[in-house]
Design an enzyme around this catalytic site. Structure first.
Site, short mmCIF file in Angstrom:
data_model
loop_
_atom_site.label_atom_id
_atom_site.label_comp_id
_atom_site.label_asym_id
_atom_site.label_seq_id
_atom_site.Cartn_x
_atom_site.Cartn_y
_atom_site.Cartn_z
N ASP A 1 14.39 26.85 32.70
CA ASP A 1 14.51 25.44 32.36
C ASP A 1 14.40 24.63 33.66
O ASP A 1 14.73 25.14 34.75
CB ASP A 1 15.86 25.17 31.70
N ASP B 1 21.50 26.77 26.02
CA ASP B 1 20.62 26.73 27.19
C ASP B 1 21.43 27.04 28.44
O ASP B 1 22.14 26.18 28.96
CB ASP B 1 19.97 25.34 27.32
N SER C 1 6.01 18.20 29.45
CA SER C 1 6.99 17.88 28.40
C SER C 1 6.61 16.67 27.56
O SER C 1 7.32 16.36 26.60
CB SER C 1 8.36 17.63 29.05
N HIS D 1 21.48 23.15 29.96
CA HIS D 1 21.98 21.97 29.26
C HIS D 1 23.09 22.31 28.27
O HIS D 1 23.59 21.43 27.57
CB HIS D 1 20.84 21.30 28.49
N CYS E 1 14.92 19.31 27.43
CA CYS E 1 15.38 20.68 27.55
C CYS E 1 14.24 21.65 27.24
O CYS E 1 13.68 21.64 26.14
CB CYS E 1 16.55 20.93 26.60
#
Length: 621
Positions: free
Chosen positions: A365, A350, A326, A371, A384
């Site tokens: 995720d 999400d 990420s 989220h 996310c």
């Protein structure tokens, strides 16, 4: 009867006379020949034989230049030259090399490794009467033993020399590299005249890259020797030119702070000064003591280093290629805004997973419950995955490749580091060439969260973060700061990263600030109670795949199969002084393992305290 006797007497006189004449002529001829030969040798060939005679008593010897010193930005000595005594042999003055070595082994402790290295060096190209080292770092007791037996050791000498010494030991091994005995292959790459008499050559890191600067120029002297080859006097001398002293952007305080923060874990830390591109710290742990390699490492010690499961000889900061996870989301967020794939009002639901049409696979995720509704700012702050799955699918691999390449991914961009890997920035063409397959939509989704085919080094992550901190301005990273106290001129850098709207930079950086200081920031625990604002992004890179319905349980798998922890960031936000990339192998989540290391780096550089050069030397191992 009387007349006949008289006749014989006269005959004998004639014979004697003739013989005397011929003998005289022979003596005269031989005298003329001897005189002619004498004239030829002493007058006609006088200069030739005078030169040959001088060669027997006079020799031209190389004078090795003193290797240049290396300092950090604060004047801390990183690479020194230490005087030592070595046992050497001159093949031309030794009747039997093998017998002499055997005799020396009865006097001193000379290992098989010493003898093997000696024979390799003896086999290399060298000047006649050039000494070859058999054993280095002699003790006073060993020197005394040789002196006592000197009369029966023809061709054996004890010579003083300067050898490289690294006072901070393993603290800087992966960035400085080390010098070692010069090899036959390396001799072919340099000017043999300038390296005559030189035994050492830079092998890795700074020592290798700046070898020509640090080495200097060889000198010469003509010496008169006695029948045993011992120098009686110096007849002529041309002094060598010492190597240049260089200082680096490295800060030993930061280097030690990074090592202490990693606390014995396998990992890497790279810190860059965004305004200059100067590399402030370059750490790979575990490390090794470069002093072991200078005069030749023994096979047992080298095998132990090679066989260690922690791979201390491997430079993770430059050569370790890991999925960036990420940590690339801020860069992809900029690409999404600039390509107008998304805008600041774009939101994605999400639920904890993402699914493509006509595809049963669910791309999960990291937060299984999801989220909820998220925009770009919240997606960076909370990391996310679903938002970036959706954006990557819409943006496509071509756009992702084009923008990521501008930040230096997929290419080694450091000015004065030779060993760094390029990493992998995948594209359609790359996959077709490497895997002989087309690019699939699922590949884009994986790339959107820094997984799949993409690999990067900690150095590349730090470089890209420094460009982001500069709001797109490129300053090519480098180690060198000064040469003989003169500032190094600016170097050419890649083109700056330009966006359609300048405010995109501040928007993404504000989201990264939320990572450190926001209510839901993934690294908020590392950003609290700071006197300055920092921007960052955590990352977690999978080492092994997890089945669709399986739950990742770190405790249930081997430690070396657990996720890698990553973090990138810079501080202060408004006037960046330091950009950092942190990798902790198998450390788990970036927020728990990597972000705290970066916070300690920020504090060490921005808050202090800092050790003075004298204190740092005293604190060194």
């Amino acid at each position: 009867m009387a007349s006949r006797e008289l006749k014989d007497h006269f005959r004998e006189q004639r014979i004697f006379f003739h013989r005397a004449i011929w003998a005289a002529l022979g003596v005269i001829a031989l005298s003329i020949a001897l005189f002619a030969r004498y004239y030829y040798l002493q007058i006609s060939q006088h200069e030739v034989y005078k030169t040959l005679s001088d060669r027997n008593r006079m020799q031209l010897q190389s004078i090795t230049p003193t290797r240049g010193l290396i300092y950090d930005r604060n004047g801390v000595l990183l690479a020194d030259n230490q005087p030592t005594f070595s046992l050497t042999l001159v093949k031309e003055r030794t009747k039997d090399v093998d017998a002499t070595i055997a005799e020396l082994q009865d006097i001193l402790e000379i290992t098989d490794d010493d003898v093997e290295s000696f024979r390799k060096r003896m086999g290399q190209r060298r000047r006649p009467y050039e000494s070859v080292t058999l054993k280095s770092r002699l003790t006073e007791e060993e020197i005394a033993r040789i002196a006592v037996n000197r009369h029966r050791l023809a061709g054996v000498e004890v010579e003083a020399e300067l050898i490289r010494y690294y006072p901070l030991g393993d603290t800087l091994a992966h960035v400085l590299g080390y010098v070692g005995r010069i090899s036959e292959r390396e001799l072919k790459q340099v000017d043999p005249a300038n390296y005559s008499g030189t035994q050492y050559y830079g092998k890795l890191g700074v020592e290798r890259h700046y070898e020509s600067l640090l080495h200097g120029s060889v000198g010469y002297q003509t010496v008169e020797t006695d029948a045993r080859g011992r120098v009686l006097r110096v007849l002529d001398r041309v002094a060598p030119t010492p190597g240049a002293d260089i200082s680096l952007y490295l800060d030993v305080n930061l280097q030690r702070a990074a090592i202490e923060a990693l606390d014995g874990r396998r990992g890497a830390v790279v810190a860059i000064e965004p305004s200059t591109g100067g590399i402030l710290a370059l750490v790979s742990t575990p490390s090794f003591d470069p002093n072991l390699f200078v005069t030749g490492i023994d096979s047992a010690t080298y095998k132990a280093l090679q066989d260690s499961p922690d791979i201390p000889l491997f430079n993770r900061a430059l050569r370790g290629q890991y999925p960036p996870g990420s940590t690339i989301k801020p860069f992809l967020g900029l690409a999404g805004l600039d390509t107008e794939t998304i805008n600041v009002n774009s939101r994605v639901w999400d639920p904890g997973w993402y699914q493509l049409k006509n595809d049963d696979r669910k791309y999960r995720d990291w937060k299984r419950s999801g989220h909820g509704w998220v925009d770009l700012n919240a997606s960076i702050e909370q990391s996310c995955d679903v938002f970036f799955y959706d954006m990557a699918f819409k943006m496509g691999v071509d756009n992702m490749y084009a923008y990521m390449a501008q930040f230096g991914f997929g290419e080694q961009m450091v000015y004065d580091i030779d060993e760094a890997q390029d990493g992998i920035l995948p594209s359609r063409e790359w996959k077709r060439a490497a895997r002989r397959l087309p690019w699939f939509p699922g590949d884009s989704l994986n790339m959107g969260i820094g997984q799949g085919f993409m690999l990067s080094t900690p150095m590349q992550l730090a470089t890209a973060t420094a460009v982001l901190a500069n709001r797109g301005k490129w300053v090519r990273p480098r180690l060198i700061k000064t040469i003989n106290e003169s500032e190094v001129a600016d170097i050419e850098s890649p083109p700056d990263v330009t966006l359609k709207q300048e405010w995109y930079w501040n928007y993404v950086i504000k989201a990264m600030e939320g990572v450190m200081h926001g209510r839901h920031g993934t690294a908020r625990s590392s950003g609290k109670d700071s006197s300055y604002k920092m921007a960052g992004k955590t990352g977690t890179a999978q080492v092994i795949g997890i089945k669709q319905n399986a739950v990742y349980d770190a405790e249930a798998i081997a430690e070396r199969h657990r996720d890698h922890a990553l973090f990138v960031g810079f501080a202060p936000v408004d006037n960046p002084k330091i950009a950092v990339a942190v990798l902790v192998e198998n450390g788990g989540g970036g927020s728990g393992a990597a972000a705290p290391v970066a916070r300690k780096m920020f504090d060490a550089h921005l808050v202090g305290p800092k050790l003075e050069p004298g204190q740092m030397q005293a604190a060194s191992p």
